[in-house]
Every structure is written in C-alpha cells, then in structure tokens.
Design an enzyme around this catalytic site. Structure first.
Site, PDB file in Angstrom:
ATOM      1  N   HIS A 112      43.718  37.491  29.659  1.00 13.26           N
ATOM      2  CA  HIS A 112      43.666  37.345  31.119  1.00 13.26           C
ATOM      3  C   HIS A 112      44.579  36.194  31.542  1.00 13.26           C
ATOM      4  O   HIS A 112      44.671  35.182  30.851  1.00 13.26           O
ATOM      5  CB  HIS A 112      42.222  37.082  31.565  1.00 13.26           C
ATOM      6  CG  HIS A 112      42.061  37.183  33.048  1.00 13.26           C
ATOM      7  ND1 HIS A 112      42.463  36.184  33.898  1.00 13.26           N
ATOM      8  CD2 HIS A 112      41.594  38.181  33.830  1.00 13.26           C
ATOM      9  CE1 HIS A 112      42.226  36.566  35.145  1.00 13.26           C
ATOM     10  NE2 HIS A 112      41.700  37.769  35.134  1.00 13.26           N
TER      11      HIS A 112
ATOM     12  N   LYS B 239      34.126  36.296  36.013  1.00 14.75           N
ATOM     13  CA  LYS B 239      34.741  34.980  35.745  1.00 14.75           C
ATOM     14  C   LYS B 239      33.628  33.945  35.547  1.00 14.75           C
ATOM     15  O   LYS B 239      32.577  34.297  35.023  1.00 14.75           O
ATOM     16  CB  LYS B 239      35.706  34.617  36.868  1.00 14.75           C
ATOM     17  CG  LYS B 239      36.688  35.770  37.160  1.00 14.75           C
ATOM     18  CD  LYS B 239      37.857  35.374  37.985  1.00 14.75           C
ATOM     19  CE  LYS B 239      38.767  36.586  38.177  1.00 14.75           C
ATOM     20  NZ  LYS B 239      40.021  36.298  38.814  1.00 14.75           N
TER      21      LYS B 239
ATOM     22  N   SER C 147      42.959  41.612  43.524  1.00 17.56           N
ATOM     23  CA  SER C 147      42.537  41.792  44.920  1.00 17.56           C
ATOM     24  C   SER C 147      42.113  43.224  45.248  1.00 17.56           C
ATOM     25  O   SER C 147      42.371  43.722  46.344  1.00 17.56           O
ATOM     26  CB  SER C 147      43.634  41.319  45.888  1.00 17.56           C
ATOM     27  OG  SER C 147      43.823  39.929  45.743  1.00 17.56           O
TER      28      SER C 147
ATOM     29  N   GLU D  72      44.300  33.908  33.615  1.00 20.74           N
ATOM     30  CA  GLU D  72      43.653  32.593  33.731  1.00 20.74           C
ATOM     31  C   GLU D  72      43.512  31.926  32.364  1.00 20.74           C
ATOM     32  O   GLU D  72      43.613  30.711  32.241  1.00 20.74           O
ATOM     33  CB  GLU D  72      42.291  32.743  34.434  1.00 20.74           C
ATOM     34  CG  GLU D  72      42.471  32.984  35.927  1.00 20.74           C
ATOM     35  CD  GLU D  72      41.368  33.783  36.588  1.00 20.74           C
ATOM     36  OE1 GLU D  72      40.258  33.896  36.031  1.00 20.74           O
ATOM     37  OE2 GLU D  72      41.629  34.318  37.693  1.00 20.74           O
TER      38      GLU D  72
ATOM     39  N   GLY E 252      43.079  37.283  43.140  1.00 19.09           N
ATOM     40  CA  GLY E 252      42.369  36.377  44.046  1.00 19.09           C
ATOM     41  C   GLY E 252      43.195  35.961  45.253  1.00 19.09           C
ATOM     42  O   GLY E 252      43.010  34.863  45.789  1.00 19.09           O
TER      43      GLY E 252
ATOM     44  N   ASN F 117      34.785  41.773  36.585  1.00 15.33           N
ATOM     45  CA  ASN F 117      35.038  40.508  35.886  1.00 15.33           C
ATOM     46  C   ASN F 117      34.441  39.383  36.733  1.00 15.33           C
ATOM     47  O   ASN F 117      35.010  38.989  37.744  1.00 15.33           O
ATOM     48  CB  ASN F 117      36.559  40.313  35.723  1.00 15.33           C
ATOM     49  CG  ASN F 117      36.904  38.965  35.117  1.00 15.33           C
ATOM     50  OD1 ASN F 117      36.023  38.258  34.607  1.00 15.33           O
ATOM     51  ND2 ASN F 117      38.172  38.592  35.172  1.00 15.33           N
TER      52      ASN F 117
ATOM     53  N   GLU G 167      47.481  43.322  35.700  1.00 17.38           N
ATOM     54  CA  GLU G 167      47.063  42.405  36.759  1.00 17.38           C
ATOM     55  C   GLU G 167      48.227  41.486  37.116  1.00 17.38           C
ATOM     56  O   GLU G 167      48.409  40.432  36.476  1.00 17.38           O
ATOM     57  CB  GLU G 167      45.874  41.556  36.287  1.00 17.38           C
ATOM     58  CG  GLU G 167      44.642  42.359  35.967  1.00 17.38           C
ATOM     59  CD  GLU G 167      43.380  41.518  36.053  1.00 17.38           C
ATOM     60  OE1 GLU G 167      42.478  41.885  36.798  1.00 17.38           O
ATOM     61  OE2 GLU G 167      43.320  40.470  35.388  1.00 17.38           O
TER      62      GLU G 167
HETATM   63  P1  PGA Z   1      40.402  39.503  41.821  1.00 15.49           P
HETATM   64  O1  PGA Z   1      40.478  39.178  40.250  1.00 15.49           O
HETATM   65  O2  PGA Z   1      39.835  40.882  41.970  1.00 15.49           O
HETATM   66  O3  PGA Z   1      39.524  38.445  42.404  1.00 15.49           O
HETATM   67  O4  PGA Z   1      41.811  39.449  42.343  1.00 15.49           O
HETATM   68  C1  PGA Z   1      40.821  40.155  39.318  1.00 15.49           C
HETATM   69  C2  PGA Z   1      40.858  39.567  37.928  1.00 15.49           C
HETATM   70  O5  PGA Z   1      41.329  38.431  37.761  1.00 15.49           O
HETATM   71  O6  PGA Z   1      40.404  40.206  36.961  1.00 15.49           O
END
Ligand code: PGA
Length: 242
Positions: free
Chosen positions: A90, A9, A204, A92, A166, A7, A160
């Site tokens: 997601h 983003k 992460s 976000e 992150g 992903n 997630e």
């Molecule tokens: P990350 O993000 O691996 O940077 O923690 C995962 C995601 O939001 O899909």
C-alpha cells in the site's frame, strides 16, 4: 461477482468494529461473498463472534515466519485469526514506513507460501502521471514485486493512484480501465501459465461513484478506504452493481 474490499487503515478499535459489524452484516446479508474487511491487527479477534461469507484481511505482516522481530506480526498468527487476505505494498506503507520493493517482493512471496492471498497495491504519484510515466511506474512495481515468484495461479492487484487516495479526487473510470488492462497484460506476460488475475480500483471510491467504476470491464472490484468506515456507506457500495 465483483469484489468489495474495505481498508479501515488505523481506524476501528475492537469495540468500534463490533458495533460496525452489528450494523453492516444484517444490511449485506446474502451479498457478503466477495466482501473483505481489512481491519487493524488488534481488532481482528472480534470477527470470531460474527458469522458470514465475508473474508477477513490483514493490513500488514512481516515476511519472516517467527523470531526476534519486536513489534511484528506473522502470517501464522494471522491465519489463527481466520485471515485469508493481506494488503502488500500500500502506498502509505511505501511512503510513510519506507517499505521498499525488495520488502514488498518478500512479503508477496511469503504470503503465497503461507496460503494467504496477497492484494498487491500499485499506483503512480501525481508527478509521475503528469510526466506521462504512470504505465511504466506501475509495470515496474509489478515486475519488482513478482520477480521472485516462479509460478502463480491467481493474483489480486489493487490499482491505487496515490493522488486519488483520500483526496476526493478519484481517477476517471476510463483511465482506471486502461491501467487495469495494462496491469493484466503485464502480469500475464511475466508468466507462461494462465493466471486468474483480478484488479481492484482504489482511491476516493464512494457510494456515489462506485457504480461508474464497476461498469468498467476490467475493474474487478473496489478497495475502499474512507467510505468504508461508515457501515451505511459501505453497505451501499457492497450493493452497487455495474
Ligand atoms: P480512500 O483510500 O478510499 O480513502 O481514498 C483507499 C485506500 O487507500 O485503500
């Protein structure tokens, strides 16, 4: 075969994606099945110049077929760009863009209708985990997202936990395993037929910890954000085995 989804983003301009693919595709040759790249919409056209068995994913779309929805992207547009998967729900999008469970349910439904495989993202906040309601929160996200769908042959869910995204603070693989089992049981309980359900872990994931997650029997793959932006790191994740 376990799935390895990247992903990006809001990263990877078209020229950056082109350079990225030039590096990673030779590295993962023969292993691309089960790999998907969720690139920003504006960069998706770049995939036309590359061949391989990997899948192309969209990070977002609107559930209506077409019309007066300034700024939105339809599933049909994405299909012309060979997109076969799309993230839905997601955290976000839920938190920053205020996507409600109702919108998420409509997106899941429209994606299935247009034969694009939705990757339904669920996960609890830190407060919810600390309050001991993580399982309930995730079960309710599943129920609300799938409520409108009468029958389902296959589904991909990405677990997630919001606090792990992150954060350099991934979930413990055993905790992910437990949640994945609960996700599979609760989706199966919603439908009478047998469903091919895959649950990915995200939050992460790194080249260093990927294997530990993949060892878990109900971790069917990984959804990788930050670590997928570096083609060398993501190639290591693609090569990681249980
Ligand atoms: P990350 O993000 O691996 O940077 O923690 C995962 C995601 O939001 O899909």
């Amino acid at each position: 075969m376990k799935l390895k989804f990247a992903n990006f983003k809001m990263n990877m301009t078209p020229s950056e994606l082109r350079e990225y693919l030039k590096v990673i595709l030779p590295e993962i040759k023969g292993l691309e099945k089960g790999v998907a790249f969720f690139a920003p919409c504006a960069s998706l056209f770049v995939f036309k110049d590359f061949e391989g068995e990997f899948a192309i994913g969209a990070q977002n779309f609107y559930f209506e077929k077409k019309g007066a929805y300034t700024g939105e992207v339809s599933l049909r547009m994405l299909k012309e760009l060979n997109v076969s998967l799309a993230l839905v729900g997601h955290s976000e999008r839920r938190q920053i863009f205020g996507e409600s469970n109702e919108v998420i349910a409509k997106k899941v439904k429209s994606a299935i209708e247009e034969s694009i495989q939705p990757v339904l993202c669920v996960g609890e906040s830190l407060e919810e985990r600390q309050a001991g309601v993580a399982f309930e929160v995730v079960k309710s996200q599943l129920r609300l997202a799938l409520g409108d769908i009468q029958s389902l042959e296959r589904l991909i869910v990405a677990y997630e936990p919001i606090w792990a995204i992150g954060s350099a603070n991934p979930a413990k693989p055993e905790d992910a395993q437990q949640m994945h089992q609960i996700i599979k049981d609760s989706v199966k309980a919603l439908y009478s037929q047998d469903i091919d359900i895959k649950v990915l872990y995200g939050g992460s994931v790194s080249a260093e910890n990927a294997e530990e997650f993949l060892k878990m029997p109900d971790v069917d793959g990984l959804l990788v954000g930050g670590a997928s932006l570096d083609p060398v790191k993501f190639a290591k994740i693609v090569k990681a085995e249980p």
